[in-house]
Write an enzyme that holds these catalytic residues in place. Structure first.
Site, PDB file in Angstrom:
ATOM      1  N   LYS A  78      10.893 -19.436   9.576  1.00  0.00           N
ATOM      2  CA  LYS A  78      10.587 -20.673   9.093  1.00  0.00           C
ATOM      3  C   LYS A  78      11.709 -21.424   8.979  1.00  0.00           C
ATOM      4  O   LYS A  78      11.583 -22.895   9.790  1.00  0.00           O
ATOM      5  CB  LYS A  78       9.723 -20.558   8.153  1.00  0.00           C
ATOM      6  CG  LYS A  78       8.345 -20.162   8.153  1.00  0.00           C
ATOM      7  CD  LYS A  78       7.566 -20.379   6.663  1.00  0.00           C
ATOM      8  CE  LYS A  78       7.754 -19.856   5.594  1.00  0.00           C
ATOM      9  NZ  LYS A  78       8.728 -18.991   4.949  1.00  0.00           N
ATOM     10  N   ARG A  93       1.964 -22.524  -0.680  1.00  0.00           N
ATOM     11  CA  ARG A  93       1.630 -21.080  -0.317  1.00  0.00           C
ATOM     12  C   ARG A  93       0.725 -20.663  -1.047  1.00  0.00           C
ATOM     13  O   ARG A  93       0.488 -19.334  -1.108  1.00  0.00           O
ATOM     14  CB  ARG A  93       2.955 -20.511  -1.216  1.00  0.00           C
ATOM     15  CG  ARG A  93       4.323 -20.077  -0.191  1.00  0.00           C
ATOM     16  CD  ARG A  93       5.513 -19.575  -0.883  1.00  0.00           C
ATOM     17  NE  ARG A  93       6.250 -18.783  -0.029  1.00  0.00           N
ATOM     18  CZ  ARG A  93       7.462 -19.146   0.295  1.00  0.00           C
ATOM     19  NH1 ARG A  93       7.847 -20.417   0.139  1.00  0.00           N
ATOM     20  NH2 ARG A  93       8.292 -18.231   0.712  1.00  0.00           N
ATOM     21  N   ARG A 100      18.442  -5.568   7.683  1.00  0.00           N
ATOM     22  CA  ARG A 100      19.208  -6.828   7.171  1.00  0.00           C
ATOM     23  C   ARG A 100      19.539  -6.609   5.685  1.00  0.00           C
ATOM     24  O   ARG A 100      20.593  -6.830   5.155  1.00  0.00           O
ATOM     25  CB  ARG A 100      18.499  -8.153   7.279  1.00  0.00           C
ATOM     26  CG  ARG A 100      19.508  -9.398   7.008  1.00  0.00           C
ATOM     27  CD  ARG A 100      18.522 -10.629   7.458  1.00  0.00           C
ATOM     28  NE  ARG A 100      17.949 -10.903   6.248  1.00  0.00           N
ATOM     29  CZ  ARG A 100      16.766 -11.770   6.314  1.00  0.00           C
ATOM     30  NH1 ARG A 100      16.807 -12.843   7.426  1.00  0.00           N
ATOM     31  NH2 ARG A 100      16.102 -12.125   5.103  1.00  0.00           N
ATOM     32  N   ARG A 115       7.045  -9.084  -1.467  1.00  0.00           N
ATOM     33  CA  ARG A 115       6.966 -10.304  -0.848  1.00  0.00           C
ATOM     34  C   ARG A 115       5.738 -10.301   0.200  1.00  0.00           C
ATOM     35  O   ARG A 115       5.015 -11.284   0.522  1.00  0.00           O
ATOM     36  CB  ARG A 115       8.514 -10.578  -0.410  1.00  0.00           C
ATOM     37  CG  ARG A 115       9.291 -10.957  -1.234  1.00  0.00           C
ATOM     38  CD  ARG A 115      10.556 -11.230  -0.703  1.00  0.00           C
ATOM     39  NE  ARG A 115      10.711 -12.565  -0.056  1.00  0.00           N
ATOM     40  CZ  ARG A 115      11.593 -12.856   0.737  1.00  0.00           C
ATOM     41  NH1 ARG A 115      12.644 -12.076   1.117  1.00  0.00           N
ATOM     42  NH2 ARG A 115      11.815 -14.079   1.301  1.00  0.00           N
TER      43      ARG A 115
HETATM   44  P1  AMP Z   1      11.744 -19.255   0.846  1.00  0.00           P
HETATM   45  O1  AMP Z   1      13.190 -19.811   1.086  1.00  0.00           O
HETATM   46  O2  AMP Z   1      10.509 -20.332   1.336  1.00  0.00           O
HETATM   47  O3  AMP Z   1      11.299 -17.838   1.410  1.00  0.00           O
HETATM   48  O4  AMP Z   1      11.322 -19.154  -0.692  1.00  0.00           O
HETATM   49  C1  AMP Z   1      12.054 -18.300  -1.426  1.00  0.00           C
HETATM   50  C2  AMP Z   1      11.376 -17.992  -2.673  1.00  0.00           C
HETATM   51  O5  AMP Z   1      11.101 -19.273  -3.590  1.00  0.00           O
HETATM   52  C3  AMP Z   1       9.984 -17.460  -2.265  1.00  0.00           C
HETATM   53  O6  AMP Z   1      10.183 -16.047  -2.184  1.00  0.00           O
HETATM   54  C4  AMP Z   1       9.240 -17.609  -3.704  1.00  0.00           C
HETATM   55  O7  AMP Z   1       9.751 -16.858  -4.888  1.00  0.00           O
HETATM   56  C5  AMP Z   1       9.777 -19.070  -4.181  1.00  0.00           C
HETATM   57  N1  AMP Z   1       9.116 -20.185  -3.646  1.00  0.00           N
HETATM   58  C6  AMP Z   1       9.415 -21.021  -2.506  1.00  0.00           C
HETATM   59  N2  AMP Z   1       8.361 -21.905  -2.243  1.00  0.00           N
HETATM   60  C7  AMP Z   1       7.394 -21.538  -3.166  1.00  0.00           C
HETATM   61  C8  AMP Z   1       6.211 -22.128  -3.256  1.00  0.00           C
HETATM   62  N3  AMP Z   1       5.407 -22.870  -2.639  1.00  0.00           N
HETATM   63  N4  AMP Z   1       5.354 -21.516  -4.174  1.00  0.00           N
HETATM   64  C9  AMP Z   1       5.758 -20.492  -5.171  1.00  0.00           C
HETATM   65  N5  AMP Z   1       7.124 -19.906  -5.119  1.00  0.00           N
HETATM   66  C10 AMP Z   1       7.721 -20.346  -3.991  1.00  0.00           C
END
Ligand code: AMP
Length: 204
Positions: A29, A104, A141, A158
């Protein structure tokens, strides 16, 4: 609203395009969001990046969320929604933005709907990807990089959190008529091309 993808960045400032990209963890993404946003001349808003930058800088927010993120859990809605509301109010978002990783949860989706008002999102790009090979790739990875949020148990957790809390958002946006599903399998370039073509087709 039609915004030609052939325009160069920062042209057509009078038009606004509000996008969201969704997909399971590890689907690429972030990479795709950066490419699309630069092509359209709009900022990317990545809550994950905002959290990581706060963790690196050792801010109060960073200290609050580090353990949650390392465990593969979601940061509480109230914290995440406040951060996005503040970010969307910044001037560079006035002509559009691409959200990456927010919302999310259904609670966050409702909060975003309220923030954006009647105009809402123009399109929600959903990367559709086979989960098993994705998990296998992430596990490989994890072995190589040994990241704290990337051990096998955390990766599986996750994925479960994504399936339970985030997948239901797809129906929310399908019902709203803005969901654009794109095949997320293949090379980075192939997926980018599909995403840009899908936006063109959807006349976004
Ligand atoms: P990402 O880089 O988008 O995969 O986000 C990394 C981590 O940040 C996720 O695994 C969550 O722990 C936290 N995170 C990011 N965006 C959100 C969100 N919208 N709501 C809750 N936790 C988030």
């Amino acid at each position: 609203m039609f915004v030609s993808l052939r325009r160069t960045a920062n042209e057509n400032k009078e038009t606004t395009v509000r996008l969201l990209i969704m997909g399971p963890p590890g689907a690429g993404k972030g990479t795709q969001a950066a490419r699309i946003a630069s092509r359209l001349g709009i900022p990317t808003i990545s809550t994950g990046e905002i959290f990581r930058s706060n963790i690196t800088r050792g801010t109060a927010l960073g200290r609050e969320v580090k353990r949650i993120i390392d465990a593969g859990d979601y940061v509480p809605d109230a914290i995440t929604e406040a951060i996005v509301a503040e970010r969307l109010a910044e001037p560079d978002c006035a002509h559009g933005f691409l959200l990456d990783g927010f919302p999310r949860t259904l609670h966050q989706a409702d909060a975003l709907d309220r923030m954006l008002g009647v105009t809402g999102l123009d399109a929600v790009l959903s990367l559709v990807i086979d989960l098993e090979p994705l998990v296998a790739r992430m596990l490989l990875r994890a072995k190589i990089e040994n990241r704290p949020d990337d051990n096998e148990a955390t990766i599986r957790h996750r994925m479960d959190v994504y399936t339970q809390a985030t997948e239901p958002l797809l129906s929310h946006y399908r019902d709203a008529g803005v969901l654009v599903e794109v095949d997320g399998n293949g090379s980075i370039d192939e997926v980018s091309e599909r995403l840009l073509a899908a936006l063109d087709t959807a006349k976004v």
